[in-house]
Structure formats: structure tokens, C-alpha cells
Design a protein around this motif. Structure first.
Motif, short mmCIF file in Angstrom:
data_model
loop_
_atom_site.label_atom_id
_atom_site.label_comp_id
_atom_site.label_asym_id
_atom_site.label_seq_id
_atom_site.Cartn_x
_atom_site.Cartn_y
_atom_site.Cartn_z
N VAL A 155 44.87 -14.99 -36.56
CA VAL A 155 46.17 -14.50 -37.03
C VAL A 155 46.90 -13.80 -35.89
O VAL A 155 48.09 -14.04 -35.65
N LEU A 156 46.20 -12.96 -35.16
CA LEU A 156 46.83 -12.25 -34.04
C LEU A 156 47.26 -13.21 -32.93
O LEU A 156 48.34 -13.05 -32.35
N ARG A 157 46.44 -14.23 -32.65
CA ARG A 157 46.82 -15.23 -31.62
C ARG A 157 48.08 -15.99 -32.06
O ARG A 157 48.98 -16.23 -31.26
N PHE A 158 48.13 -16.35 -33.33
CA PHE A 158 49.30 -17.05 -33.87
C PHE A 158 50.54 -16.19 -33.68
O PHE A 158 51.58 -16.67 -33.24
N MET A 159 50.42 -14.90 -34.05
CA MET A 159 51.57 -14.00 -33.92
C MET A 159 51.97 -13.79 -32.46
O MET A 159 53.14 -13.52 -32.17
N HIS A 160 51.03 -13.94 -31.55
CA HIS A 160 51.35 -13.85 -30.13
C HIS A 160 52.13 -15.09 -29.69
O HIS A 160 53.07 -15.01 -28.89
N VAL A 215 53.86 -17.27 -31.79
CA VAL A 215 55.08 -17.47 -32.59
C VAL A 215 55.68 -16.10 -32.87
O VAL A 215 55.15 -15.33 -33.67
N LYS A 216 56.76 -15.80 -32.21
CA LYS A 216 57.36 -14.46 -32.29
C LYS A 216 58.23 -14.29 -33.54
O LYS A 216 58.72 -15.25 -34.11
N HIS A 217 58.42 -13.04 -33.91
CA HIS A 217 59.33 -12.64 -34.98
C HIS A 217 58.93 -13.18 -36.35
O HIS A 217 59.78 -13.65 -37.13
N VAL A 218 57.64 -13.15 -36.64
CA VAL A 218 57.13 -13.57 -37.94
C VAL A 218 56.30 -12.43 -38.53
O VAL A 218 55.82 -11.57 -37.80
N SER A 219 56.14 -12.44 -39.84
CA SER A 219 55.40 -11.36 -40.49
C SER A 219 53.90 -11.65 -40.53
O SER A 219 53.48 -12.81 -40.59
N PHE A 220 53.13 -10.60 -40.54
CA PHE A 220 51.69 -10.72 -40.67
C PHE A 220 51.35 -11.44 -41.97
O PHE A 220 50.45 -12.26 -42.03
N TYR A 221 52.10 -11.14 -43.02
CA TYR A 221 51.88 -11.74 -44.34
C TYR A 221 51.99 -13.27 -44.26
O TYR A 221 51.09 -13.99 -44.69
N ASP A 222 53.11 -13.77 -43.74
CA ASP A 222 53.29 -15.22 -43.63
C ASP A 222 52.22 -15.85 -42.76
O ASP A 222 51.65 -16.88 -43.10
N VAL A 223 51.97 -15.25 -41.63
CA VAL A 223 51.00 -15.82 -40.69
C VAL A 223 49.60 -15.85 -41.29
O VAL A 223 48.86 -16.82 -41.09
N SER A 224 49.24 -14.83 -42.04
CA SER A 224 47.91 -14.81 -42.66
C SER A 224 47.70 -16.02 -43.55
O SER A 224 46.65 -16.68 -43.49
N HIS A 245 49.51 -18.84 -43.47
CA HIS A 245 49.67 -20.06 -42.67
C HIS A 245 48.38 -20.38 -41.92
O HIS A 245 47.92 -21.52 -41.90
N VAL A 246 47.79 -19.37 -41.31
CA VAL A 246 46.52 -19.58 -40.60
C VAL A 246 45.43 -20.02 -41.57
O VAL A 246 44.62 -20.89 -41.25
N LEU A 247 45.42 -19.46 -42.75
CA LEU A 247 44.45 -19.89 -43.76
C LEU A 247 44.63 -21.37 -44.06
O LEU A 247 43.66 -22.13 -44.10
N ALA A 248 45.87 -21.81 -44.25
CA ALA A 248 46.13 -23.23 -44.50
C ALA A 248 45.63 -24.09 -43.34
O ALA A 248 45.01 -25.14 -43.55
N LEU A 249 45.85 -23.66 -42.13
CA LEU A 249 45.38 -24.40 -40.97
C LEU A 249 43.85 -24.47 -40.94
O LEU A 249 43.28 -25.51 -40.63
N ARG A 250 43.19 -23.38 -41.28
CA ARG A 250 41.73 -23.32 -41.21
C ARG A 250 41.05 -24.18 -42.26
O ARG A 250 39.94 -24.66 -42.05
N VAL A 251 41.69 -24.36 -43.43
CA VAL A 251 41.05 -25.12 -44.52
C VAL A 251 41.70 -26.50 -44.69
O VAL A 251 41.51 -27.15 -45.71
#
Length: 81
Positions: A22-27, A29-38, A40-46
Motif C-alpha cells: 500500500v505504501l509503495r503504491f502511494m509512493h 501514485v500521488k494524491h490518492v487516499s490510503f482508503y482507496d489504495v488499500s 485497490h492493492v487488495l484487488a491487485l493481490r487477489v
């Protein structure tokens, strides 16, 4: 809510590597919320799909894949329907 809980979705444990992803993604892709990224990363992982109504987030994060805008998404049709 009862119907939703009855679906018995599998849970994804909160592991160290997931948090780092999640932190790498936020690094990246700028200007996004932790909520959305959490989510989104879950979708990518599964190998899932993160569906959101947030047009700006989709615009910013589309390059990462596994994302769809709710207004443009159609649910899959079960066989025989």
C-alpha cells in the motif's frame, strides 16, 4: 446487510507485506487516499477488480490495473442467463 454477510467473503489478513505494498503504491501514485489504495492493492493481490465511483481516482490510478469506474462496469452474466 444480512444478505451481504451471508456471502461469506474470504478475509485477507493484514500482513506486513500488504501494508508495504500500500505504501509503495502511494509512493508511485500521488494524491490518492490510503482508503482507496488499500482496497485497490487488495484487488491487485487477489486478482480481483476494484470498482469505485471516484472518477478522479480511476483517472490517476488506472495504469496500475484491476480498477473500473462503477458507471462503466457491468457485472458478469452467469452462464445460462
Amino acid at each position: 446487510m444480512e444478505s451481504l454477510l451471508g456471502c461469506e467473503f474470504p478475509e485477507e489478513p493484514l500482513h506486513h507485506d500488504y501494508c508495504l505494498a500500500v505504501l509503495r503504491f502511494m509512493h508511485d501514485v500521488k494524491h490518492v487516499s490510503f482508503y482507496d489504495v488499500s482496497y485497490h492493492v487488495l484487488a491487485l493481490r487477489v486478482n480481483g477488480l476494484y470498482i469505485t465511483a471516484d472518477r478522479e481516482y480511476v483517472r490517476i490510478a488506472r495504469s496500475k490495473g484491476s480498477i473500473a469506474l462503477l458507471s462503466e462496469w457491468s457485472p458478469p452474466v452467469p452462464p445460462g442467463h
